[in-house]
Design a protein around this motif. Structure first.
Motif, PDB file in Angstrom:
ATOM      1  N   TRP A 117       0.862  -1.188   0.000  1.00  0.00           N
ATOM      2  CA  TRP A 117       0.000   0.000   0.000  1.00  0.00           C
ATOM      3  C   TRP A 117       0.893   1.230   0.000  1.00  0.00           C
ATOM      4  O   TRP A 117       1.929   1.269   0.663  1.00  0.00           O
ATOM      5  CB  TRP A 117      -1.004  -0.020   1.151  1.00  0.00           C
ATOM      6  N   LEU A 119       1.146   5.351   0.164  1.00  0.00           N
ATOM      7  CA  LEU A 119       0.637   6.690   0.458  1.00  0.00           C
ATOM      8  C   LEU A 119       1.750   7.712   0.198  1.00  0.00           C
ATOM      9  O   LEU A 119       1.549   8.725  -0.469  1.00  0.00           O
ATOM     10  CB  LEU A 119       0.204   6.726   1.938  1.00  0.00           C
ATOM     11  N   THR A 120       2.951   7.403   0.709  1.00  0.00           N
ATOM     12  CA  THR A 120       4.078   8.336   0.645  1.00  0.00           C
ATOM     13  C   THR A 120       4.499   8.623  -0.800  1.00  0.00           C
ATOM     14  O   THR A 120       4.491   7.729  -1.648  1.00  0.00           O
ATOM     15  CB  THR A 120       5.281   7.735   1.406  1.00  0.00           C
ATOM     16  N   GLY A 125       5.717  13.156   2.684  1.00  0.00           N
ATOM     17  CA  GLY A 125       5.951  12.066   3.628  1.00  0.00           C
ATOM     18  C   GLY A 125       5.116  12.324   4.868  1.00  0.00           C
ATOM     19  O   GLY A 125       3.982  11.858   4.988  1.00  0.00           O
ATOM     20  N   SER A 126       5.657  13.146   5.788  1.00  0.00           N
ATOM     21  CA  SER A 126       4.876  13.510   6.979  1.00  0.00           C
ATOM     22  C   SER A 126       3.608  14.258   6.579  1.00  0.00           C
ATOM     23  O   SER A 126       2.548  14.077   7.173  1.00  0.00           O
ATOM     24  CB  SER A 126       5.722  14.397   7.902  1.00  0.00           C
ATOM     25  N   PHE A 150       9.087   4.844  -1.371  1.00  0.00           N
ATOM     26  CA  PHE A 150       9.235   4.051  -0.139  1.00  0.00           C
ATOM     27  C   PHE A 150       8.096   3.077   0.107  1.00  0.00           C
ATOM     28  O   PHE A 150       7.605   2.992   1.240  1.00  0.00           O
ATOM     29  CB  PHE A 150       9.274   4.971   1.086  1.00  0.00           C
ATOM     30  N   SER A 152       6.743  -0.448   0.901  1.00  0.00           N
ATOM     31  CA  SER A 152       7.191  -1.788   1.298  1.00  0.00           C
ATOM     32  C   SER A 152       6.523  -2.820   0.404  1.00  0.00           C
ATOM     33  O   SER A 152       5.308  -2.740   0.168  1.00  0.00           O
ATOM     34  CB  SER A 152       6.817  -2.071   2.756  1.00  0.00           C
ATOM     35  N   LEU A 355      13.761   1.676  11.942  1.00  0.00           N
ATOM     36  CA  LEU A 355      12.825   2.185  10.926  1.00  0.00           C
ATOM     37  C   LEU A 355      11.598   2.803  11.576  1.00  0.00           C
ATOM     38  O   LEU A 355      11.080   3.829  11.138  1.00  0.00           O
ATOM     39  CB  LEU A 355      12.355   1.051   9.994  1.00  0.00           C
ATOM     40  N   VAL A 358      10.634   6.306  12.284  1.00  0.00           N
ATOM     41  CA  VAL A 358      10.311   7.133  11.108  1.00  0.00           C
ATOM     42  C   VAL A 358       9.062   6.607  10.388  1.00  0.00           C
ATOM     43  O   VAL A 358       8.125   7.356  10.106  1.00  0.00           O
ATOM     44  CB  VAL A 358      11.518   7.152  10.129  1.00  0.00           C
ATOM     45  N   THR A 362       6.395   9.615  11.469  1.00  0.00           N
ATOM     46  CA  THR A 362       7.594   9.778  12.310  1.00  0.00           C
ATOM     47  C   THR A 362       7.188  10.028  13.768  1.00  0.00           C
ATOM     48  O   THR A 362       6.059  10.440  14.057  1.00  0.00           O
ATOM     49  CB  THR A 362       8.463  10.969  11.842  1.00  0.00           C
ATOM     50  N   GLU A 364       8.119  12.401  15.568  1.00  0.00           N
ATOM     51  CA  GLU A 364       7.766  13.819  15.755  1.00  0.00           C
ATOM     52  C   GLU A 364       6.274  14.008  15.460  1.00  0.00           C
ATOM     53  O   GLU A 364       5.556  14.698  16.190  1.00  0.00           O
ATOM     54  CB  GLU A 364       8.602  14.712  14.817  1.00  0.00           C
ATOM     55  N   LEU A 368       3.114  15.435  17.797  1.00  0.00           N
ATOM     56  CA  LEU A 368       2.166  16.491  17.404  1.00  0.00           C
ATOM     57  C   LEU A 368       0.734  15.968  17.471  1.00  0.00           C
ATOM     58  O   LEU A 368      -0.190  16.690  17.864  1.00  0.00           O
ATOM     59  CB  LEU A 368       2.464  16.963  15.969  1.00  0.00           C
ATOM     60  N   LEU A 384      -0.970  20.031  11.851  1.00  0.00           N
ATOM     61  CA  LEU A 384       0.432  19.609  11.879  1.00  0.00           C
ATOM     62  C   LEU A 384       1.350  20.625  11.215  1.00  0.00           C
ATOM     63  O   LEU A 384       2.570  20.541  11.336  1.00  0.00           O
ATOM     64  CB  LEU A 384       0.590  18.227  11.230  1.00  0.00           C
TER      65      LEU A 384
HETATM   66  C1  LIG Z   1      11.835   1.123   4.909  1.00  0.00           C
HETATM   67  C2  LIG Z   1      10.636   2.014   4.709  1.00  0.00           C
HETATM   68  C3  LIG Z   1       9.401   1.441   4.408  1.00  0.00           C
HETATM   69  C4  LIG Z   1       8.287   2.259   4.178  1.00  0.00           C
HETATM   70  N1  LIG Z   1       7.093   1.684   3.787  1.00  0.00           N
HETATM   71  C5  LIG Z   1       6.064   2.491   3.411  1.00  0.00           C
HETATM   72  C6  LIG Z   1       4.866   1.921   2.848  1.00  0.00           C
HETATM   73  O1  LIG Z   1       4.725   0.702   2.728  1.00  0.00           O
HETATM   74  N2  LIG Z   1       3.891   2.772   2.429  1.00  0.00           N
HETATM   75  C7  LIG Z   1       4.002   4.128   2.535  1.00  0.00           C
HETATM   76  O2  LIG Z   1       3.084   4.837   2.138  1.00  0.00           O
HETATM   77  N3  LIG Z   1       5.116   4.695   3.082  1.00  0.00           N
HETATM   78  C8  LIG Z   1       6.146   3.912   3.514  1.00  0.00           C
HETATM   79  N4  LIG Z   1       7.297   4.474   4.036  1.00  0.00           N
HETATM   80  C9  LIG Z   1       7.402   5.929   4.135  1.00  0.00           C
HETATM   81  C10 LIG Z   1       7.357   6.463   5.565  1.00  0.00           C
HETATM   82  O3  LIG Z   1       6.052   6.370   6.070  1.00  0.00           O
HETATM   83  C11 LIG Z   1       7.888   7.907   5.517  1.00  0.00           C
HETATM   84  O4  LIG Z   1       9.296   7.818   5.296  1.00  0.00           O
HETATM   85  C12 LIG Z   1       7.602   8.682   6.779  1.00  0.00           C
HETATM   86  O5  LIG Z   1       6.225   8.944   6.894  1.00  0.00           O
HETATM   87  C13 LIG Z   1       8.365  10.020   6.818  1.00  0.00           C
HETATM   88  O6  LIG Z   1       8.246  10.720   5.629  1.00  0.00           O
HETATM   89  P1  LIG Z   1       9.564  11.322   4.929  1.00  0.00           P
HETATM   90  O7  LIG Z   1      10.536  10.215   4.805  1.00  0.00           O
HETATM   91  O8  LIG Z   1       9.146  12.025   3.703  1.00  0.00           O
HETATM   92  O9  LIG Z   1      10.155  12.347   5.980  1.00  0.00           O
HETATM   93  P2  LIG Z   1       9.776  13.913   6.091  1.00  0.00           P
HETATM   94  O10 LIG Z   1       8.312  14.061   6.177  1.00  0.00           O
HETATM   95  O11 LIG Z   1      10.503  14.651   5.029  1.00  0.00           O
HETATM   96  O12 LIG Z   1      10.391  14.269   7.508  1.00  0.00           O
HETATM   97  C14 LIG Z   1      11.767  14.619   7.695  1.00  0.00           C
HETATM   98  C15 LIG Z   1      11.938  15.058   9.158  1.00  0.00           C
HETATM   99  O13 LIG Z   1      11.137  16.242   9.398  1.00  0.00           O
HETATM  100  C16 LIG Z   1      10.299  16.019  10.520  1.00  0.00           C
HETATM  101  N5  LIG Z   1       9.044  16.761  10.368  1.00  0.00           N
HETATM  102  C17 LIG Z   1       8.218  16.787   9.287  1.00  0.00           C
HETATM  103  N6  LIG Z   1       7.146  17.563   9.536  1.00  0.00           N
HETATM  104  C18 LIG Z   1       7.288  18.030  10.808  1.00  0.00           C
HETATM  105  C19 LIG Z   1       6.512  18.881  11.655  1.00  0.00           C
HETATM  106  N7  LIG Z   1       5.337  19.392  11.263  1.00  0.00           N
HETATM  107  N8  LIG Z   1       6.988  19.147  12.894  1.00  0.00           N
HETATM  108  C20 LIG Z   1       8.163  18.623  13.324  1.00  0.00           C
HETATM  109  N9  LIG Z   1       8.944  17.814  12.578  1.00  0.00           N
HETATM  110  C21 LIG Z   1       8.506  17.518  11.335  1.00  0.00           C
HETATM  111  C22 LIG Z   1      10.061  14.513  10.522  1.00  0.00           C
HETATM  112  O14 LIG Z   1       9.611  14.059  11.788  1.00  0.00           O
HETATM  113  C23 LIG Z   1      11.442  13.994  10.137  1.00  0.00           C
HETATM  114  O15 LIG Z   1      12.261  13.959  11.270  1.00  0.00           O
HETATM  115  C24 LIG Z   1       8.410   3.670   4.305  1.00  0.00           C
HETATM  116  C25 LIG Z   1       9.648   4.232   4.653  1.00  0.00           C
HETATM  117  C26 LIG Z   1      10.751   3.435   4.840  1.00  0.00           C
HETATM  118  C27 LIG Z   1      12.073   4.083   5.180  1.00  0.00           C
END
Ligand SMILES: Cc1cc2nc3c(=O)[nH]c(=O)nc-3n(C[C@H](O)[C@H](O)[C@H](O)COP(=O)(O)OP(=O)(O)OC[C@H]3O[C@@H](n4cnc5c(N)ncnc54)[C@H](O)[C@@H]3O)c2cc1C
Length: 395
Positions: A117, A119-120, A125-126, A150, A152, A355, A358, A362, A364, A368, A384
Motif C-alpha cells: 500500500w 501513500l508516501t 511524507g509527513s 518508499f 514496502s 525504521l 520514522v 515519524t 515527531e 504532534l 500539523l
Molecule cells: C523502509 C521504509 C518502508 C516504508 N514503507 C512504506 C509503505 O509501505 N507505504 C508508505 O506509504 N510509506 C512507507 N514508508 C514511508 C514512511 O512512512 C515515511 O518515510 C515517513 O512517513 C516520513 O516521511 P519522509 O521520509 O518524507 O520524511 P519527512 O516528512 O521529510 O520528515 C523529515 C523530518 O522532518 C520532521 N518533520 C516533518 N514535519 C514536521 C513537523 N510538522 N513538525 C516537526 N517535525 C517535522 C520529521 O519528523 C522527520 O524527522 C516507508 C519508509 C521506509 C524508510
C-alpha cells in the motif's frame, strides 16, 4: 493481561513456525538468497490464514499482534513484509467489490499474493495528504498518474493499493483521497528496484510510477461522490498498533540474548552478569518489555471496545519504538564486541526496529498528534503545519 488459551495456542503455532522455517534461514533472508515472499506464501498454509479469514478471527486485534510479535522476534524485516500485505489485503477485503475481494483482497490477506500500500510520495511524507498522484474517472475507468516513494513490498507486489487524489480535490484535502487497486501488468505501471537500506533487509522497499494507468472504475474503493472515509488513517492506525507488537517481539528477543550472554561471558574472573552495570541494563530492557506489553494489551482492549483514541495509538507507537531501539542498543552493549557482529540478533534488531521511529508516521508526528488530540478536548485546534484556532474565536 495475558493471552487466553486459544490465543496462547495460536502463539505457540506461530512461534514453532518461526523457529522451524525462519530462524535457520535468517542469513539467506538478509542477503536476498531467500525471498521473504517465498516464506510468506508458506506461512499462508502453515498458519491456516484462509481459515483465520473465513472464521473471522483475522479481525480479532490479538491475531495480528501475535503474528507481528513472533515474527519480529526472529525477523522484523519479514514481519514488515507480512504486515504490509495485511494492510493492503484488509483494505481491499473490507471495501472492494465481490470480484476484487476474490481476485485481490483475499489472496493478499491470506498471504498467497504479494500486496503493498502506497501513500508516501517523493514530495509528501509527513505531510502525507499533500500527495499529488491523481485519479481521474473516465467512463467505466479510473486513470492514475503520479509516483509513490518508499513502498514496502512494491518491487515484487502483484497487487498495489495506490492512494490518489480524485480530480477536484485541493492539496491537503484528505476527503478526496481514495485508495485505488492496481494489478501488476497493467500498462503504465512500473516499480523501481529494491532500495539499499540501513536495515529491514528482509523487506524490499521501492518506488512506484504511474503513467496513464487505466483500471476498472470499481478498483477505486469508496464512493467518489462522497467524502473519503479516512481509509489511509485507519490503515495507519492499525499499522501503528501492530508496530507496538513488533517492538515487544524485538525487546523480548534482545532480553533473552542479553541474559544468555551476560551469564556466559566471563571477565575479571566472573560472569559479566555479576556486574551491577550489566544488571542495570537488563533491568532497563525488562522495564521496556513490561511497559510495551501493557500498552499493547491496552490498545487491543481499546480496539475491542471501540474506545481507541488517536493520542493513545500515537503515544504507544512513539514510546514502543524508542524503547525497542534502546533495548537493542543495551543488548548490543552487554554483548561487547560480539554485539557489533552481524551474527548476533541485537545488531540486526537495532537496524530493523530503527525504521519505526520514522515509518508509520515519524515520532515527531506522533508527538504532534498527541498534543493535537489533547488540545482539541480543550477547545484549541491545531494542525500539523503549525496553524491553530481557538474555539469561539476567528482563525
Ligand atoms: C523502509 C521504509 C518502508 C516504508 N514503507 C512504506 C509503505 O509501505 N507505504 C508508505 O506509504 N510509506 C512507507 N514508508 C514511508 C514512511 O512512512 C515515511 O518515510 C515517513 O512517513 C516520513 O516521511 P519522509 O521520509 O518524507 O520524511 P519527512 O516528512 O521529510 O520528515 C523529515 C523530518 O522532518 C520532521 N518533520 C516533518 N514535519 C514536521 C513537523 N510538522 N513538525 C516537526 N517535525 C517535522 C520529521 O519528523 C522527520 O524527522 C516507508 C519508509 C521506509 C524508510
Amino acid at each position: 493481561m495475558e493471552l487466553d488459551e486459544t490465543h496462547q495456542a495460536m502463539e505457540d503455532v506461530v512461534q514453532a513456525f518461526c523457529q522451524r522455517e525462519i530462524e535457520p534461514r535468517i542469513d539467506d533472508l538478509e542477503s536476498g538468497r531467500v525471498s521473504p515472499f517465498e516464506i510468506m506464501r508458506s506461512m499462508s498454509d502453515a498458519l491456516d490464514m484462509g481459515g483465520l479469514i473465513t472464521s473471522g478471527a483475522i479481525a480479532d486485534p490479538v491475531v495480528p499482534a501475535i503474528l507481528a510479535k513472533q515474527l519480529a522476534r526472529v525477523s522484523p524485516g519479514l514481519c514488515l513484509s507480512v504486515i504490509s500485505n495485511l494492510g493492503c489485503g484488509a483494505t481491499i477485503a473490507t471495501r472492494g467489490s465481490a470480484d476484487l475481494v476474490a481476485r485481490c483482497g483475499l489472496p493478499v490477506l491470506s498471504l498467497k499474493k504479494v500486496g503493498c500500500w502506497a501513500l508516501t510520495e517523493p514530495e509528501s511524507g509527513s505531510d502525507a495528504f499533500a500527495l499529488k498522484t491523481t485519479a481521474r474517472i473516465e467512463g467505466d475507468e479510473v486513470v492514475l498518474n503520479g509516483s509513490k516513494a518508499f513502498s514496502s513490498n512494491a518491487p515484487e507486489a502483484e497487487v498495489l493499493l495506490i492512494y490518489a487524489r480524485l480530480a477536484g480535490g485541493e492539496a491537503g484535502d484528505k476527503r478526496r483521497i481514495f485508495p485505488v487497486v492496481v494489478e501488476r501488468g497493467t500498462p503504465g505501471l512500473e516499480t523501481g528496484p529494491p532500495l539499499e537500506k540501513f536495515g529491514m533487509h528482509a523487506s524490499p522497499t521501492g518506488d512506484i510510477f504511474l503513467d496513464d494507468v487505466r483500471v476498472p472504475r470499481e478498483n477505486l474503493l469508496g464512493d467518489p461522490d462522497r467524502p473519503a472515509r479516512g481509509t489511509a488513517e485507519q490503515t495507519l492506525a492499525s499499522e501503528r498498533i501492530v508496530i507496538v507488537a513488533m517492538c515487544l517481539g524485538v525487546i523480548e528477543r534482545c532480553l533473552d540474548e542479553a541474559i544468555v550472554h551476560a551469564r556466559e561471558r566471563v571477565q575479571f574472573g566472573k560472569p559479566i552478569a555479576a556486574f551491577q552495570l550489566t544488571q542495570q541494563k537488563l533491568a532497563r530492557i525488562y522495564v521496556a518489555q513490561e511497559n510495551v506489553r501493557n500498552s499493547m494489551f491496552a490498545l487491543i482492549h481499546a480496539q475491542e471496545t471501540r474506545t481507541v483514541s488517536e493520542r493513545q495509538v500515537s503515544a504507544a507507537k512513539w514510546y514502543a519504538t524508542e524503547a525497542a531501539a534502546s533495548a537493542a542498543l543495551d543488548a548490543m552493549q552487554i554483548m561487547g564486541g560480539a554485539g557489533y557482529l552481524r551474527e548476533h540478533a541485537p545488531e540486526r534488531m537495532f537496524r530493523d526496529i530503527k525504521l519505526w521511529t520514522v515509518g508509520g508516521g515519524t515520532n515527531e508526528i506522533q508527538q504532534l498528534t498527541i498534543a493535537k488530540d489533547l488540545l482539541r478536548q480543550h477547545g484549541f485546534e491545531i494542525d500539523l503545519a503549525g496553524g491553530f484556532r481557538v474555539e469561539g474565536e476567528g482563525a
